[in-house]
Design an enzyme around this catalytic site. Structure first.
Site, PDB file in Angstrom:
ATOM      1  N   GLY A  84       0.883  -1.173   0.000  1.00  0.00           N
ATOM      2  CA  GLY A  84       0.000   0.000   0.000  1.00  0.00           C
ATOM      3  C   GLY A  84       0.917   1.218   0.000  1.00  0.00           C
ATOM      4  O   GLY A  84       1.685   1.396   0.941  1.00  0.00           O
ATOM      5  N   ALA A  85       0.864   1.960  -1.084  1.00  0.00           N
ATOM      6  CA  ALA A  85       1.775   3.122  -1.222  1.00  0.00           C
ATOM      7  C   ALA A  85       0.948   4.410  -1.337  1.00  0.00           C
ATOM      8  O   ALA A  85       1.300   5.333  -2.065  1.00  0.00           O
ATOM      9  CB  ALA A  85       2.657   2.952  -2.467  1.00  0.00           C
ATOM     10  N   ILE A 102      -0.625   6.937   3.672  1.00  0.00           N
ATOM     11  CA  ILE A 102       0.228   6.483   4.772  1.00  0.00           C
ATOM     12  C   ILE A 102       1.478   5.816   4.205  1.00  0.00           C
ATOM     13  O   ILE A 102       2.598   6.074   4.662  1.00  0.00           O
ATOM     14  CB  ILE A 102      -0.522   5.511   5.705  1.00  0.00           C
ATOM     15  CG1 ILE A 102      -1.749   6.191   6.304  1.00  0.00           C
ATOM     16  CG2 ILE A 102       0.394   5.023   6.818  1.00  0.00           C
ATOM     17  CD1 ILE A 102      -2.592   5.298   7.189  1.00  0.00           C
ATOM     18  N   ASN A 154     -11.845  -4.417   2.615  1.00  0.00           N
ATOM     19  CA  ASN A 154     -10.456  -4.601   3.072  1.00  0.00           C
ATOM     20  C   ASN A 154     -10.130  -6.029   3.475  1.00  0.00           C
ATOM     21  O   ASN A 154      -8.962  -6.430   3.430  1.00  0.00           O
ATOM     22  CB  ASN A 154     -10.147  -3.609   4.187  1.00  0.00           C
ATOM     23  CG  ASN A 154     -10.010  -2.178   3.643  1.00  0.00           C
ATOM     24  OD1 ASN A 154      -9.901  -1.982   2.429  1.00  0.00           O
ATOM     25  ND2 ASN A 154     -10.023  -1.197   4.526  1.00  0.00           N
ATOM     26  N   ILE A 156      -1.886  -1.864   9.385  1.00  0.00           N
ATOM     27  CA  ILE A 156      -2.499  -0.556   9.690  1.00  0.00           C
ATOM     28  C   ILE A 156      -3.927  -0.501   9.150  1.00  0.00           C
ATOM     29  O   ILE A 156      -4.779   0.204   9.661  1.00  0.00           O
ATOM     30  CB  ILE A 156      -1.641   0.586   9.086  1.00  0.00           C
ATOM     31  CG1 ILE A 156      -0.242   0.604   9.736  1.00  0.00           C
ATOM     32  CG2 ILE A 156      -2.334   1.932   9.225  1.00  0.00           C
ATOM     33  CD1 ILE A 156       0.656   1.741   9.286  1.00  0.00           C
ATOM     34  N   THR A 157      -4.216  -1.255   8.113  1.00  0.00           N
ATOM     35  CA  THR A 157      -5.514  -1.213   7.430  1.00  0.00           C
ATOM     36  C   THR A 157      -6.682  -1.401   8.399  1.00  0.00           C
ATOM     37  O   THR A 157      -6.632  -2.242   9.291  1.00  0.00           O
ATOM     38  CB  THR A 157      -5.543  -2.315   6.347  1.00  0.00           C
ATOM     39  OG1 THR A 157      -4.457  -2.102   5.447  1.00  0.00           O
ATOM     40  CG2 THR A 157      -6.856  -2.315   5.584  1.00  0.00           C
ATOM     41  N   ARG A 166      -2.362  10.736  20.075  1.00  0.00           N
ATOM     42  CA  ARG A 166      -3.418  11.763  20.048  1.00  0.00           C
ATOM     43  C   ARG A 166      -3.722  12.226  21.472  1.00  0.00           C
ATOM     44  O   ARG A 166      -3.790  13.416  21.759  1.00  0.00           O
ATOM     45  CB  ARG A 166      -4.684  11.216  19.383  1.00  0.00           C
ATOM     46  CG  ARG A 166      -4.526  11.056  17.882  1.00  0.00           C
ATOM     47  CD  ARG A 166      -5.663  10.345  17.227  1.00  0.00           C
ATOM     48  NE  ARG A 166      -5.539  10.482  15.763  1.00  0.00           N
ATOM     49  CZ  ARG A 166      -6.118   9.655  14.880  1.00  0.00           C
ATOM     50  NH1 ARG A 166      -6.871   8.633  15.307  1.00  0.00           N
ATOM     51  NH2 ARG A 166      -5.943   9.836  13.585  1.00  0.00           N
ATOM     52  N   HIS A 201      -9.331  -0.181  18.222  1.00  0.00           N
ATOM     53  CA  HIS A 201      -9.052   1.113  17.606  1.00  0.00           C
ATOM     54  C   HIS A 201     -10.384   1.706  17.178  1.00  0.00           C
ATOM     55  O   HIS A 201     -10.957   1.343  16.198  1.00  0.00           O
ATOM     56  CB  HIS A 201      -8.155   0.924  16.383  1.00  0.00           C
ATOM     57  CG  HIS A 201      -7.877   2.209  15.677  1.00  0.00           C
ATOM     58  ND1 HIS A 201      -7.499   3.348  16.332  1.00  0.00           N
ATOM     59  CD2 HIS A 201      -7.936   2.529  14.367  1.00  0.00           C
ATOM     60  CE1 HIS A 201      -7.345   4.319  15.456  1.00  0.00           C
ATOM     61  NE2 HIS A 201      -7.597   3.855  14.254  1.00  0.00           N
TER      62      HIS A 201
HETATM   63  O1  TXD Z   1      -4.576   3.699  13.259  1.00  0.00           O
HETATM   64  C1  TXD Z   1      -4.913   3.074  12.249  1.00  0.00           C
HETATM   65  N1  TXD Z   1      -4.673   1.770  12.133  1.00  0.00           N
HETATM   66  C2  TXD Z   1      -5.610   3.826  11.118  1.00  0.00           C
HETATM   67  C3  TXD Z   1      -5.616   3.015   9.835  1.00  0.00           C
HETATM   68  C4  TXD Z   1      -5.133   5.196  10.930  1.00  0.00           C
HETATM   69  C5  TXD Z   1      -5.377   5.834   9.739  1.00  0.00           C
HETATM   70  C6  TXD Z   1      -5.803   5.125   8.506  1.00  0.00           C
HETATM   71  N2  TXD Z   1      -6.182   3.768   8.708  1.00  0.00           N
HETATM   72  C7  TXD Z   1      -6.385   2.892   7.544  1.00  0.00           C
HETATM   73  O2  TXD Z   1      -5.173   2.706   6.795  1.00  0.00           O
HETATM   74  C8  TXD Z   1      -7.362   3.421   6.528  1.00  0.00           C
HETATM   75  O3  TXD Z   1      -8.690   3.286   6.990  1.00  0.00           O
HETATM   76  C9  TXD Z   1      -7.060   2.518   5.352  1.00  0.00           C
HETATM   77  O4  TXD Z   1      -7.694   1.276   5.546  1.00  0.00           O
HETATM   78  C10 TXD Z   1      -5.535   2.314   5.473  1.00  0.00           C
HETATM   79  C11 TXD Z   1      -4.736   3.116   4.493  1.00  0.00           C
HETATM   80  O5  TXD Z   1      -5.039   4.459   4.612  1.00  0.00           O
HETATM   81  P1  TXD Z   1      -4.438   5.482   3.497  1.00  0.00           P
HETATM   82  O6  TXD Z   1      -4.861   6.850   3.888  1.00  0.00           O
HETATM   83  O7  TXD Z   1      -2.983   5.199   3.249  1.00  0.00           O
HETATM   84  O8  TXD Z   1      -5.287   5.037   2.204  1.00  0.00           O
HETATM   85  P2  TXD Z   1      -4.901   5.305   0.672  1.00  0.00           P
HETATM   86  O9  TXD Z   1      -4.146   6.571   0.523  1.00  0.00           O
HETATM   87  O10 TXD Z   1      -6.169   5.070  -0.094  1.00  0.00           O
HETATM   88  O11 TXD Z   1      -3.880   4.104   0.359  1.00  0.00           O
HETATM   89  C12 TXD Z   1      -4.317   2.797   0.281  1.00  0.00           C
HETATM   90  C13 TXD Z   1      -3.556   2.168  -0.877  1.00  0.00           C
HETATM   91  C14 TXD Z   1      -3.940   2.748  -2.239  1.00  0.00           C
HETATM   92  O12 TXD Z   1      -2.797   3.293  -2.870  1.00  0.00           O
HETATM   93  C15 TXD Z   1      -4.511   1.569  -3.000  1.00  0.00           C
HETATM   94  O13 TXD Z   1      -4.168   1.549  -4.383  1.00  0.00           O
HETATM   95  C16 TXD Z   1      -3.838   0.416  -2.293  1.00  0.00           C
HETATM   96  O14 TXD Z   1      -3.882   0.775  -0.921  1.00  0.00           O
HETATM   97  N3  TXD Z   1      -4.514  -0.857  -2.461  1.00  0.00           N
HETATM   98  C17 TXD Z   1      -3.851  -2.006  -2.561  1.00  0.00           C
HETATM   99  N4  TXD Z   1      -2.519  -2.253  -2.486  1.00  0.00           N
HETATM  100  C18 TXD Z   1      -2.174  -3.557  -2.604  1.00  0.00           C
HETATM  101  N5  TXD Z   1      -3.054  -4.576  -2.805  1.00  0.00           N
HETATM  102  C19 TXD Z   1      -4.381  -4.331  -2.882  1.00  0.00           C
HETATM  103  N6  TXD Z   1      -5.257  -5.338  -3.086  1.00  0.00           N
HETATM  104  C20 TXD Z   1      -4.833  -2.994  -2.758  1.00  0.00           C
HETATM  105  N7  TXD Z   1      -6.068  -2.412  -2.778  1.00  0.00           N
HETATM  106  C21 TXD Z   1      -5.845  -1.104  -2.595  1.00  0.00           C
END
Ligand code: TXD
Length: 319
Positions: A10-11, A14, A96, A119-120, A152, A176
């Site tokens: 996941g890029a 975060i 997810n 983290i997801t 926080r 969480h």
């Molecule tokens: O404290 C905590 N654990 C939380 C977690 C704090 C903040 C955010 N929280 C969760 O982290 C949020 O609810 C999301 O489930 C994740 C990731 O948050 P982010 O803000 O980084 O989301 P983005 O910017 O949408 O990035 C997710 C990336 C995106 O680039 C997608 O293309 C990629 O995930 N993605 C995948 N990568 C690999 N494999 C698969 N299948 C896939 N599907 C989506």
């Protein structure tokens, strides 16, 4: 000695911040994995071009191929979708969970010896599912939430007490989300417990209650303000602290979602508890004495996580 290898599955918001922090701190070489076309490579190249200015040596690579995470020492998983305003973390479960299955299989095949930080969201269920799908040992798979939630809490306490954040420690337990349990008795300014600070007139119980409430809804507050997406600077910083404790065997004590086998009266569940993170991953689970209120709050949290797992098992019969 070869550099450590940190794989980010996941890029996105975060993931990109994780890559910047890991590279700038020279924690190791960084692989950014995503299914989005080109984006991981674009971020890797952009960060590599920051290196000469910042002065860090780290190789960065973007990829869509799990083979590129081979031999990773640490894997940090943010793959999936974040919340939109009005959504709860639990609303993300269906989408997810499928992502965790693909990620777990990728880790199982290419980085089975890694320390995995999930983290997801919904975090407590996703870290459990990721561990099931990956088949790694439980002490090598943890969830990042408590470090963020306590950060926080610490920020709000430092603001209220007008002291350096460096001297504020805080304890949050449980899931969480709205069921998290901030523990005032174990939260301190330089070792002075918050209840004593209230007696010393530094604040009032009402203000503390308001800070606890604001901590619980801290994620939602940022989702509302951003309008699209959720927090990423503090979540990434929190996961990096956990990864560093593993890579450098620092034995730091953090609140994390960890696999319980009877501790706190809970068996075979991931939920936020204090743990020590070292070179073995989860070095030990720390069982603290909870007062009745904290026990009750913790139980509500445990029950909420159990409900999420029931939903996961209903969605995927392999769980
Ligand atoms: O404290 C905590 N654990 C939380 C977690 C704090 C903040 C955010 N929280 C969760 O982290 C949020 O609810 C999301 O489930 C994740 C990731 O948050 P982010 O803000 O980084 O989301 P983005 O910017 O949408 O990035 C997710 C990336 C995106 O680039 C997608 O293309 C990629 O995930 N993605 C995948 N990568 C690999 N494999 C698969 N299948 C896939 N599907 C989506």
């Amino acid at each position: 000695m070869a550099r450590n290898k940190i794989a980010l599955i996941g890029a996105g918001m975060i993931g990109g911040t994780l890559a910047h922090l890991a590279a700038a701190k020279e924690m190791g070489d960084v692989v950014l994995f995503d299914i989005a076309e080109g984006m991981p490579s674009g971020k890797a190249l952009d960060l590599a071009q920051a290196a000469p200015v910042e002065g860090f040596d780290a190789k960065l690579k973007g990829t869509k191929d799990y083979a590129d995470i081979a031999g990773a020492d640490v894997v940090i998983v943010t793959a999936g979708v974040p919340r939109k305003p009005g959504m709860s973390r639990d609303d993300l479960l269906g989408i997810n969970l499928k992502v965790m299955k693909a990620v777990g299989e990728g880790i199982k095949a290419h980085a089975p010896n890694a320390f995995v930080i999930c983290i997801t969201n919904p975090l407590d269920a996703m870290v459990w599912a990721l561990r099931e799908f990956s088949g790694l040992s439980h002490n090598m798979v943890v969830g990042m939430a408590g470090v963020l939630d306590s950060a926080r809490f610490r920020h709000f306490l430092a603001e209220e007490f007008d002291v350096s954040v460096k001297d504020v420690t805080a304890f949050v337990l449980g899931g969480h989300g709205d069921t998290m349990v901030p523990v005032l008795e174990y939260s301190t300014v330089a070792g002075i417990p918050v209840p004593d600070l209230i007696k010393m007139g530094w604040s009032t119980q009402e203000k503390m209650d308001a800070i606890v409430a604001r901590t619980r809804s801290g994620g939602g507050e940022i989702v509302q303000l951003l309008g699209n997406g959720s927090a990423y600077y503090a979540p990434a910083t929190s996961a990096i602290a956990m990864a560093e404790s593993y890579l450098k065997d620092q034995k730091r004590l953090f609140p994390c979602a960890a696999h319980l086998t009877g501790q706190y009266g809970v068996d075979d569940l991931y939920v936020g508890v204090p743990i020590v993170i070292g070179a073995k991953g989860v070095d030990r689970i720390v069982e603290i004495e909870l007062n009745e209120a904290a026990k009750a709050g913790f139980q509500i949290s445990v029950d909420a996580v159990k409900e999420l797992l029931v939903a996961c098992k209903a969605l995927d019969e392999s769980l």
